[in-house]
Design an enzyme around this catalytic site. Structure first.
Site, PDB file in Angstrom:
ATOM      1  N   ASP A  37     -19.987 -39.973 -50.341  1.00  0.00           N
ATOM      2  CA  ASP A  37     -19.012 -40.105 -51.440  1.00  0.00           C
ATOM      3  C   ASP A  37     -19.660 -40.589 -52.730  1.00  0.00           C
ATOM      4  OD1 ASP A  37     -19.388 -42.650 -50.355  1.00  0.00           O
ATOM      5  OD2 ASP A  37     -17.264 -43.209 -50.415  1.00  0.00           O
ATOM      6  N   GLU A  75      -8.546 -52.055 -56.723  1.00  0.00           N
ATOM      7  CA  GLU A  75      -9.444 -52.673 -55.738  1.00  0.00           C
ATOM      8  C   GLU A  75     -10.786 -53.037 -56.363  1.00  0.00           C
ATOM      9  OE1 GLU A  75     -10.951 -52.187 -51.146  1.00  0.00           O
ATOM     10  OE2 GLU A  75      -9.149 -51.170 -51.840  1.00  0.00           O
ATOM     11  N   ASP A 105     -10.702 -43.155 -49.625  1.00  0.00           N
ATOM     12  CA  ASP A 105      -9.669 -43.820 -48.823  1.00  0.00           C
ATOM     13  C   ASP A 105      -8.290 -43.686 -49.455  1.00  0.00           C
ATOM     14  OD1 ASP A 105     -11.897 -44.509 -47.435  1.00  0.00           O
ATOM     15  OD2 ASP A 105     -11.869 -46.631 -47.980  1.00  0.00           O
TER      16      ASP A 105
END
Length: 382
Positions: free
Chosen positions: A37, A162, A174
């Site tokens: 990723d 986050e 995610d």
């Protein structure tokens, strides 16, 4: 009692009136595509039938009230008209506050809300309980106030919250799979363009997740080291990311690279190719080929990227011995412990569970946790 019934009942008791909406957002497991990723590569996760559920209602003022059913019904209250800062005592509340704060920066046309939150995504197992919470909160505000935001924007908002508010570095996978997951499908995600393609899962195949329960200690420092090694590799090839390097280019000059960096680069290049091929294999129902690709992925993580541990390798071997070429198994997640994921014909699940129960603890001294999941729908009303 379902999470929906539980949160609706708590909502009525806590706030004295019924919730108008109940929203869910799922956790996830990554089937293949590990550490790709942050190299602008490809991943192939699916949403799972463990989720965060929020019963909610709009308010006619600017107040936000949030109750966490899983944390002894702790209550957080804050105003949309004051600067939103971190909660001193409740870590869970910072995920909610962060999502609301960053949503205000994107689209400030929403008012107050009452929420009761409960979830069953296992925490600390690498199944994205935090992303599921972030996407659920974003979806609540989008649905209650009809905000012109799509799933990808809600996902990006959760990632920002986050990274910047909670202070935890994470990629976009995610949140994106939690927002955009599709029932009975995996999702091939291009982590550069954020483009997605739904990939149908073969019928009669269970997604099994087994937590090694080996406590991860190295994960933070080693994760950063792997990232730096990948960036060193990209610089060597004068490319913005390893996504832009071909395996042929690498093979021609691999001997010039630092041997450790060369191993790390080889994992990323081969894993990207495996992930794209895995999407095709799944779509064609070719579980044998999918199993081979998952085995290659695990070997690459073990030997080239060096992020597995003996306990994880043991789990993979136990499962592989039962399923043979009828499915696939590999470590999933950041590494140094955590979980393995297996795609297994439903009729073989009891045999796998029995073999793991009989052998894993005997060999490692640790008891595993076994989850049988279904590829599930992304965030929305429930």
């Amino acid at each position: 009692m379902s999470l929906k019934e539980k949160t609706q009942s708590l909502f009525a008791n806590a706030f004295g009136y019924p919730a108008t909406h109940t929203i869910q957002a799922p956790g996830r497991v990554n089937l293949i595509g590990e550490h790709t990723d942050y190299n602008d590569g490809f991943v192939l996760p699916c949403a799972i039938d463990y989720q965060t559920v929020i019963s909610c209602a709009p308010r006619d003022d600017r107040k936000v009230r949030v109750m966490a059913a899983d944390y002894e019904n702790q209550l957080d209250e804050f105003s949309l008209d004051a600067p939103i800062v971190a909660h001193e005592n409740y870590q869970w509340a910072n995920y909610v506050r962060g999502v609301v704060k960053h949503l205000q920066l994107r689209n400030n046309s929403f008012g107050g809300v009452d929420m009761v939150i409960s979830g069953n995504v296992p925490q600390g197992a690498g199944l994205s309980s935090s992303a599921s919470l972030e996407v659920a909160v974003g979806t609540v505000l989008q649905q209650l106030y009809h905000l012109p935001l799509d799933g990808a924007q809600i996902a990006l908002n959760g990632q920002e919250a986050e990274n910047q508010f909670v202070g935890c570095n994470c990629g976009i996978m995610d949140q994106l799979i939690s927002a955009l997951g599709k029932k009975d499908h995996a999702l091939l995600i291009d982590c550069r363009s954020l483009g997605t393609k739904a990939v149908s899962m073969p019928k009669g195949v269970a997604v099994v997740i087994i937590n090694s329960n080996f406590k991860r200690t190295l994960v933070g420092s080693e994760y950063n080291t792997r990232r730096e090694q990948c960036e060193t590799g990209a610089r060597f090839f004068q490319q913005p990311a390893l996504r832009d390097v071909t395996i042929e280019e690498f093979n021609a000059v691999a001997h010039e690279l630092d041997p450790i960096v060369a191993k790390r680069v080889r994992h990323i290049l081969t894993e990207n190719a495996r992930t794209v091929e895995a999407a095709s294999a799944l779509e064609q129902g070719d579980l044998k080929r999918m199993g081979e690709l998952m085995a290659e992925s695990h070997a690459s993580m073990r030997d080239d990227f060096e992020i597995t541990v003996p306990q994880i390798d043991t789990l993979v071997e136990i499962v592989k011995a039962v399923i043979g070429d009828k499915g696939g198994v590999r470590m999933t997640g950041g590494g140094f412990g955590g979980c393995i994921v297996a795609l297994i014909p439903e009729e073989l699940v009891p045999a796998v569970q029995q073999a793991v129960a009989e052998q894993y603890e005997a060999k490692t001294g640790i008891k595993e946790t076994f989850y049988v999941c279904k590829p599930s729908q992304g965030a929305g009303q429930c």
